[in-house]
Scaffold this motif. Sequence first.
Motif, PDB file in Angstrom:
ATOM      1  N   MET A  63       0.845  -1.201   0.000  1.00 30.60           N
ATOM      2  CA  MET A  63       0.000   0.000   0.000  1.00 30.60           C
ATOM      3  C   MET A  63       0.879   1.249   0.000  1.00 30.60           C
ATOM      4  O   MET A  63       1.771   1.391   0.817  1.00 30.60           O
ATOM      5  CB  MET A  63      -0.878  -0.019   1.251  1.00 30.60           C
ATOM      6  CG  MET A  63      -1.751   1.188   1.427  1.00 30.60           C
ATOM      7  SD  MET A  63      -2.734   1.019   2.945  1.00 30.60           S
ATOM      8  CE  MET A  63      -3.286   2.694   3.167  1.00 30.60           C
ATOM      9  N   ASP A  64       0.573   2.127  -0.954  1.00 30.14           N
ATOM     10  CA  ASP A  64       1.292   3.382  -1.051  1.00 30.14           C
ATOM     11  C   ASP A  64       0.522   4.426  -0.228  1.00 30.14           C
ATOM     12  O   ASP A  64      -0.662   4.641  -0.447  1.00 30.14           O
ATOM     13  CB  ASP A  64       1.356   3.788  -2.535  1.00 30.14           C
ATOM     14  CG  ASP A  64       2.190   5.024  -2.749  1.00 30.14           C
ATOM     15  OD1 ASP A  64       2.570   5.652  -1.748  1.00 30.14           O
ATOM     16  OD2 ASP A  64       2.451   5.353  -3.918  1.00 30.14           O
ATOM     17  N   LEU A  94      -1.496   9.446  -2.065  1.00 26.65           N
ATOM     18  CA  LEU A  94      -2.574   9.260  -3.038  1.00 26.65           C
ATOM     19  C   LEU A  94      -2.060   9.616  -4.424  1.00 26.65           C
ATOM     20  O   LEU A  94      -1.308  10.581  -4.580  1.00 26.65           O
ATOM     21  CB  LEU A  94      -3.755  10.171  -2.691  1.00 26.65           C
ATOM     22  CG  LEU A  94      -4.475   9.916  -1.361  1.00 26.65           C
ATOM     23  CD1 LEU A  94      -5.614  10.915  -1.181  1.00 26.65           C
ATOM     24  CD2 LEU A  94      -5.003   8.488  -1.276  1.00 26.65           C
ATOM     25  N   SER A 120     -11.193   3.898  -8.417  1.00 24.51           N
ATOM     26  CA  SER A 120     -10.892   2.750  -7.557  1.00 24.51           C
ATOM     27  C   SER A 120     -11.736   2.786  -6.271  1.00 24.51           C
ATOM     28  O   SER A 120     -12.402   3.776  -5.966  1.00 24.51           O
ATOM     29  CB  SER A 120      -9.416   2.815  -7.158  1.00 24.51           C
ATOM     30  OG  SER A 120      -9.185   4.039  -6.466  1.00 24.51           O
ATOM     31  N   LEU A 131     -10.272   2.803  -3.453  1.00 23.22           N
ATOM     32  CA  LEU A 131      -9.542   3.792  -2.650  1.00 23.22           C
ATOM     33  C   LEU A 131     -10.161   5.174  -2.870  1.00 23.22           C
ATOM     34  O   LEU A 131     -10.388   5.922  -1.919  1.00 23.22           O
ATOM     35  CB  LEU A 131      -8.053   3.796  -3.035  1.00 23.22           C
ATOM     36  CG  LEU A 131      -7.189   4.830  -2.319  1.00 23.22           C
ATOM     37  CD1 LEU A 131      -7.168   4.588  -0.812  1.00 23.22           C
ATOM     38  CD2 LEU A 131      -5.754   4.832  -2.870  1.00 23.22           C
ATOM     39  N   ARG A 165      -8.308   2.515   4.250  1.00 20.18           N
ATOM     40  CA  ARG A 165      -7.623   2.574   2.945  1.00 20.18           C
ATOM     41  C   ARG A 165      -6.907   1.263   2.632  1.00 20.18           C
ATOM     42  O   ARG A 165      -6.783   0.880   1.470  1.00 20.18           O
ATOM     43  CB  ARG A 165      -6.666   3.775   2.920  1.00 20.18           C
ATOM     44  CG  ARG A 165      -7.461   5.059   2.959  1.00 20.18           C
ATOM     45  CD  ARG A 165      -6.640   6.279   2.659  1.00 20.18           C
ATOM     46  NE  ARG A 165      -7.494   7.470   2.763  1.00 20.18           N
ATOM     47  CZ  ARG A 165      -7.056   8.703   2.647  1.00 20.18           C
ATOM     48  NH1 ARG A 165      -5.784   8.934   2.417  1.00 20.18           N
ATOM     49  NH2 ARG A 165      -7.887   9.727   2.753  1.00 20.18           N
ATOM     50  N   GLN A 166      -6.443   0.579   3.657  1.00 16.99           N
ATOM     51  CA  GLN A 166      -5.798  -0.727   3.437  1.00 16.99           C
ATOM     52  C   GLN A 166      -6.824  -1.717   2.858  1.00 16.99           C
ATOM     53  O   GLN A 166      -6.528  -2.444   1.909  1.00 16.99           O
ATOM     54  CB  GLN A 166      -5.245  -1.248   4.764  1.00 16.99           C
ATOM     55  CG  GLN A 166      -4.377  -2.480   4.619  1.00 16.99           C
ATOM     56  CD  GLN A 166      -3.975  -3.030   5.986  1.00 16.99           C
ATOM     57  OE1 GLN A 166      -4.762  -3.007   6.934  1.00 16.99           O
ATOM     58  NE2 GLN A 166      -2.769  -3.529   6.074  1.00 16.99           N
ATOM     59  N   CYS A 172      -7.494  -0.692  -0.739  1.00 17.08           N
ATOM     60  CA  CYS A 172      -6.368  -1.014  -1.629  1.00 17.08           C
ATOM     61  C   CYS A 172      -6.296  -2.517  -1.900  1.00 17.08           C
ATOM     62  O   CYS A 172      -5.966  -2.934  -3.022  1.00 17.08           O
ATOM     63  CB  CYS A 172      -5.042  -0.530  -1.043  1.00 17.08           C
ATOM     64  SG  CYS A 172      -4.867   1.249  -1.117  1.00 17.08           S
ATOM     65  N   HIS A 195      -8.808  -4.494  -2.099  1.00 19.39           N
ATOM     66  CA  HIS A 195      -9.854  -4.718  -3.100  1.00 19.39           C
ATOM     67  C   HIS A 195      -9.343  -4.321  -4.482  1.00 19.39           C
ATOM     68  O   HIS A 195      -9.484  -5.065  -5.459  1.00 19.39           O
ATOM     69  CB  HIS A 195     -11.090  -3.912  -2.717  1.00 19.39           C
ATOM     70  CG  HIS A 195     -12.325  -4.341  -3.442  1.00 19.39           C
ATOM     71  ND1 HIS A 195     -12.457  -4.218  -4.801  1.00 19.39           N
ATOM     72  CD2 HIS A 195     -13.479  -4.907  -2.999  1.00 19.39           C
ATOM     73  CE1 HIS A 195     -13.638  -4.681  -5.171  1.00 19.39           C
ATOM     74  NE2 HIS A 195     -14.279  -5.113  -4.093  1.00 19.39           N
ATOM     75  N   ASP A 196      -8.727  -3.131  -4.558  1.00 20.98           N
ATOM     76  CA  ASP A 196      -8.236  -2.634  -5.850  1.00 20.98           C
ATOM     77  C   ASP A 196      -7.144  -3.527  -6.429  1.00 20.98           C
ATOM     78  O   ASP A 196      -6.971  -3.603  -7.650  1.00 20.98           O
ATOM     79  CB  ASP A 196      -7.696  -1.202  -5.700  1.00 20.98           C
ATOM     80  CG  ASP A 196      -8.819  -0.208  -5.425  1.00 20.98           C
ATOM     81  OD1 ASP A 196      -9.965  -0.483  -5.832  1.00 20.98           O
ATOM     82  OD2 ASP A 196      -8.549   0.832  -4.796  1.00 20.98           O
ATOM     83  N   ALA A 197      -6.409  -4.203  -5.535  1.00 21.94           N
ATOM     84  CA  ALA A 197      -5.323  -5.075  -5.995  1.00 21.94           C
ATOM     85  C   ALA A 197      -5.857  -6.467  -6.362  1.00 21.94           C
ATOM     86  O   ALA A 197      -5.067  -7.380  -6.641  1.00 21.94           O
ATOM     87  CB  ALA A 197      -4.264  -5.190  -4.908  1.00 21.94           C
TER      88      ALA A 197
END
Length: 383
Positions: free
Chosen positions: A1-2, A5, A65, A67, A300-301, A304, A306-308
């Motif tokens: 996770m970055d 943003l 996303s 996020l 946010r984790q 992220c 989910h987005d990954a």
Amino acid sequence: MDFELPEDLVAFRDVTRDFAAERIAPHAREWDANKWIPEDVVAEAGRIGLLGVTTPEQYGGAGQSMLAMSVIIEEIARCDGSFALLVEAHNGLCLQHLNLAASEAQKTKYLPDLASGKMIGAWCLSEPDCGTDAEALTTRAEKTSAGWVLNGQKLWVTSGKRAGLYLVIARTKAERGSRTISAFIVERSAKGIDVGEPEDKMGMRGTDTVPVSFDNCEIPEENLVGELHHGYVDALKVLDEGRFSVGAISVGLARGCLEEAVKYAAERKSFGKPLIKHQAIQFMLADMETEIEAARILVRQAACAHDAGRPDKERCCMAKLFASEMASRVGWKAIQILGGAGYTKDFCVERLLRDNKLCEIGEGTSEVQRMLIAREQFERRSA
Ligand SMILES: Cc1cc2nc3c(=O)[nH]c(=O)nc-3n(C[C@H](O)[C@H](O)[C@H](O)COP(=O)(O)OP(=O)(O)OC[C@H]3O[C@@H](n4cnc5c(N)ncnc54)[C@H](O)[C@@H]3O)c2cc1C
């Protein structure tokens, strides 16, 4: 996770932040009192992409996303929980279910109007006799030669009064079980649908929450969403993978409380100095800031993951559980810092605190989150 943003998301966040500051914040108290958010402001939210956040661009959505969803929901909730809930339920429940399970023809027909905000979507799972135990639902859908006939009642339907489309979860086999329930699109114009009067709620008062009844409500065959008898499985997937966005509402509400408390504590003086110079106040503000940051990272984790392509049910539950309970703690502290002023409606903190209580109940209560986390933890640790 970055933790930074991406640039395009910063731009989307800033547009949302400006919209919330200019078009939502000045009216939130009035909407809370009137129990209604005017249509023109909802339409504006649609025009800037807030009503089709994760819907693909080919269907008129913003194609962003999860996020992004968590970020914009936090920005809105900072000013008004009701507007944030409207956006969250529309995107995170109704559209997410359609994005997940609808046919190409259904997506082409409905998503452009929903994603642009021309039409608001409602998601109908809960019933008068079952909320947590949703699998016990009794609304029935029976097959006829012409399509489907629905009978039963749904309760607690967010935005049900303003909605143009209802995603209804109904029983298609008599026996209990997760594979006995299906999902259907019911248009507002369908015969046999009755939308009741909004509940008089403690918080989230700007969103209408209504009962919706179906009395021999006829819908076409093609309005079945996803596979037959698979609607409950899809509904749980929508909930399990998306409830971090309720956590995002709480992060925003808590941030709104903190910002108001800091502002007040810097201006208000006692014993010859601003409140903010008293260590007891500083400690409360420090705890509030720390807890909000911790909740934001959890939210946010989960987004992220989910987005990954690795949606994580346990993290979603943890994010919702921690963030919603955190925002209540922060809300009470904010009222304490404002003293008597915090107890009045002249300041936003009492409203944001009232709004937050819903986040400990909707899309699975805190007890349910703990049960799910414990189940996942047990499976993981005993594997
Ligand atoms: C403002 C608002 C908006 C909503 N919007 C929607 C919507 O758009 N669509 C929709 O479908 N629903 C919606 N809901 C419904 C919401 O999801 C339910 O209220 C929630 O799931 C809880 O169900 P319930 O109210 O029936 O409580 P119940 O299920 O009756 O639970 C009551 C209490 O018992 C506890 N409990 C129940 N079972 C157990 C157990 N096994 N172990 C331990 N404790 C348990 C619960 O945690 C809770 O504390 C909304 C609700 C509200 C208040």
